[in-house]
Motif scaffolding. Structure first.
Motif, short mmCIF file in Angstrom:
data_model
loop_
_atom_site.label_atom_id
_atom_site.label_comp_id
_atom_site.label_asym_id
_atom_site.label_seq_id
_atom_site.Cartn_x
_atom_site.Cartn_y
_atom_site.Cartn_z
N PRO A 75 -0.69 56.81 -63.29
CA PRO A 75 -1.64 57.78 -62.95
C PRO A 75 -0.85 58.59 -61.84
O PRO A 75 -0.32 57.81 -60.68
CB PRO A 75 -3.00 57.36 -62.32
N VAL A 76 -0.77 59.76 -61.52
CA VAL A 76 -0.23 60.52 -60.41
C VAL A 76 -0.91 60.37 -59.20
O VAL A 76 -0.58 60.40 -58.26
CB VAL A 76 -0.07 62.10 -60.72
N SER A 77 -2.09 60.07 -59.46
CA SER A 77 -3.07 59.94 -58.26
C SER A 77 -2.70 58.57 -57.36
O SER A 77 -3.33 58.48 -56.37
CB SER A 77 -4.71 59.81 -58.70
N VAL A 78 -2.08 57.81 -57.64
CA VAL A 78 -1.68 56.48 -56.98
C VAL A 78 -0.43 56.66 -56.57
O VAL A 78 -0.03 55.62 -55.82
CB VAL A 78 -1.88 55.22 -57.76
N VAL A 79 0.54 57.54 -57.07
CA VAL A 79 2.04 57.50 -56.80
C VAL A 79 2.04 57.97 -55.41
O VAL A 79 2.78 57.25 -54.42
CB VAL A 79 2.74 58.59 -57.52
N ALA A 80 1.61 59.10 -54.86
CA ALA A 80 1.70 59.40 -53.27
C ALA A 80 1.03 58.38 -52.56
O ALA A 80 1.79 58.13 -51.53
CB ALA A 80 0.94 61.02 -53.38
N PRO A 81 0.03 57.89 -52.59
CA PRO A 81 -0.51 57.04 -51.73
C PRO A 81 0.41 55.81 -51.50
O PRO A 81 0.66 55.13 -50.53
CB PRO A 81 -1.83 56.34 -51.98
N ILE A 82 0.99 55.11 -52.79
CA ILE A 82 2.01 53.97 -52.68
C ILE A 82 3.12 54.61 -51.81
O ILE A 82 3.40 53.68 -51.11
CB ILE A 82 2.29 53.41 -53.99
N TYR A 83 3.59 55.67 -52.14
CA TYR A 83 4.78 56.06 -51.67
C TYR A 83 4.62 56.29 -49.99
O TYR A 83 5.50 55.95 -49.31
CB TYR A 83 5.29 57.47 -52.20
N PHE A 84 3.48 56.94 -49.82
CA PHE A 84 3.36 57.12 -48.29
C PHE A 84 3.15 55.83 -47.65
O PHE A 84 3.50 55.45 -46.23
CB PHE A 84 2.23 58.21 -47.98
N SER A 85 2.44 54.92 -48.25
CA SER A 85 2.15 53.51 -47.52
C SER A 85 3.36 52.84 -47.45
O SER A 85 3.68 52.03 -46.25
CB SER A 85 1.26 52.87 -48.39
N ALA A 86 4.14 52.71 -48.37
CA ALA A 86 5.47 51.99 -48.52
C ALA A 86 6.43 52.71 -47.09
O ALA A 86 6.84 52.08 -46.37
CB ALA A 86 6.30 52.10 -49.70
N THR A 87 6.46 53.97 -47.09
CA THR A 87 7.05 54.67 -45.99
C THR A 87 6.43 54.31 -44.82
O THR A 87 7.52 53.92 -43.72
CB THR A 87 6.97 56.15 -46.08
N LEU A 88 5.34 54.23 -44.41
CA LEU A 88 4.88 53.78 -43.22
C LEU A 88 5.23 52.39 -42.85
O LEU A 88 5.65 52.12 -41.71
CB LEU A 88 3.20 54.09 -43.04
N VAL A 89 4.85 51.55 -43.88
CA VAL A 89 5.10 50.18 -43.65
C VAL A 89 6.51 49.92 -43.10
O VAL A 89 6.97 49.04 -42.15
CB VAL A 89 4.36 49.26 -44.65
N PHE A 90 7.33 50.30 -43.93
CA PHE A 90 8.86 49.98 -43.58
C PHE A 90 9.40 50.99 -42.79
O PHE A 90 10.20 50.25 -41.89
CB PHE A 90 9.68 50.34 -45.04
N ASN A 91 8.78 51.93 -42.24
CA ASN A 91 9.30 52.58 -41.17
C ASN A 91 8.85 51.59 -39.98
O ASN A 91 9.50 51.41 -38.86
CB ASN A 91 8.44 53.77 -40.90
N LEU A 92 7.56 51.02 -39.87
CA LEU A 92 7.28 50.20 -38.80
C LEU A 92 8.05 48.93 -38.74
O LEU A 92 8.64 48.45 -37.62
CB LEU A 92 5.75 49.52 -39.24
N ILE A 93 8.47 48.16 -40.08
CA ILE A 93 9.37 46.97 -39.99
C ILE A 93 10.88 47.34 -39.85
O ILE A 93 11.18 46.71 -38.80
CB ILE A 93 9.61 46.57 -41.50
N ILE A 94 11.46 48.42 -40.13
CA ILE A 94 12.97 48.64 -39.79
C ILE A 94 13.07 49.36 -38.40
O ILE A 94 13.79 48.65 -37.68
CB ILE A 94 13.48 49.71 -40.98
#
Length: 146
Positions: A75-94
């Motif tokens: 479903p398209v409705s889960v793509v954006a939240p996962i994308y942005f969540s991964a971006t935030l978490v890996f931004n914090l980590i890296i």
């Protein structure tokens, strides 16, 4: 005849997260040499070109995986939240923990964790695979272009 895509939530989730990770990686590839130049370390021209090419490649692969290919598998409705969540978490980590180029205060860290947990919970209570749906057939209709 339209191609048939078998829906797979793990594939959808994985491709969305890979897109977010590659987004952060593409920025990190340019940020590290820039930070070294600001410290006074000269960067060769060839390295600047390699980092720029890496940035463009990672952006392209990340965009294709999360925005184009991931919705084929779920479903398209889960793509954006996962994308942005991964971006935030890996931004914090890296940038925060590994490279140390940014400072994240406690509120930012907690906020990132809350968004990541909310995204995980969305997968539990959110939409699932829609049985009997042939995405290739749906894309073959004229109204899919609008």
């Amino acid at each position: 005849m339209a191609p048939h895509f078998t829906q797979s939530l793990p594939m959808c989730y994985g491709l969305s997260a890979i897109g977010g990770i590659l987004e952060v990686g593409s920025i990190a590839v340019l940020a590290v040499p820039d930070a070294r130049e600001k410290e006074g370390t000269p960067i060769p021209t060839w390295l600047s070109m390699v980092t720029l090419a890496s940035n463009v490649s990672m952006q392209l692969i990340g965009s294709l995986s999360s925005n184009l290919i991931a919705p084929w598998f779920g479903p398209v409705s889960v793509v954006a939240p996962i994308y942005f969540s991964a971006t935030l978490v890996f931004n914090l980590i890296i940038f925060g923990f590994i490279l140390g180029l940014e400072f994240f205060d406690r509120i930012m860290i907690v906020g990132t964790y809350v968004i990541a947990i909310g995204t995980v919970l969305l997968q539990v209570v959110g939409p699932g695979i829609q049985n009997g749906q042939d995405i290739g057939e749906l894309l073959g209709h004229s109204y899919a272009l609008s």
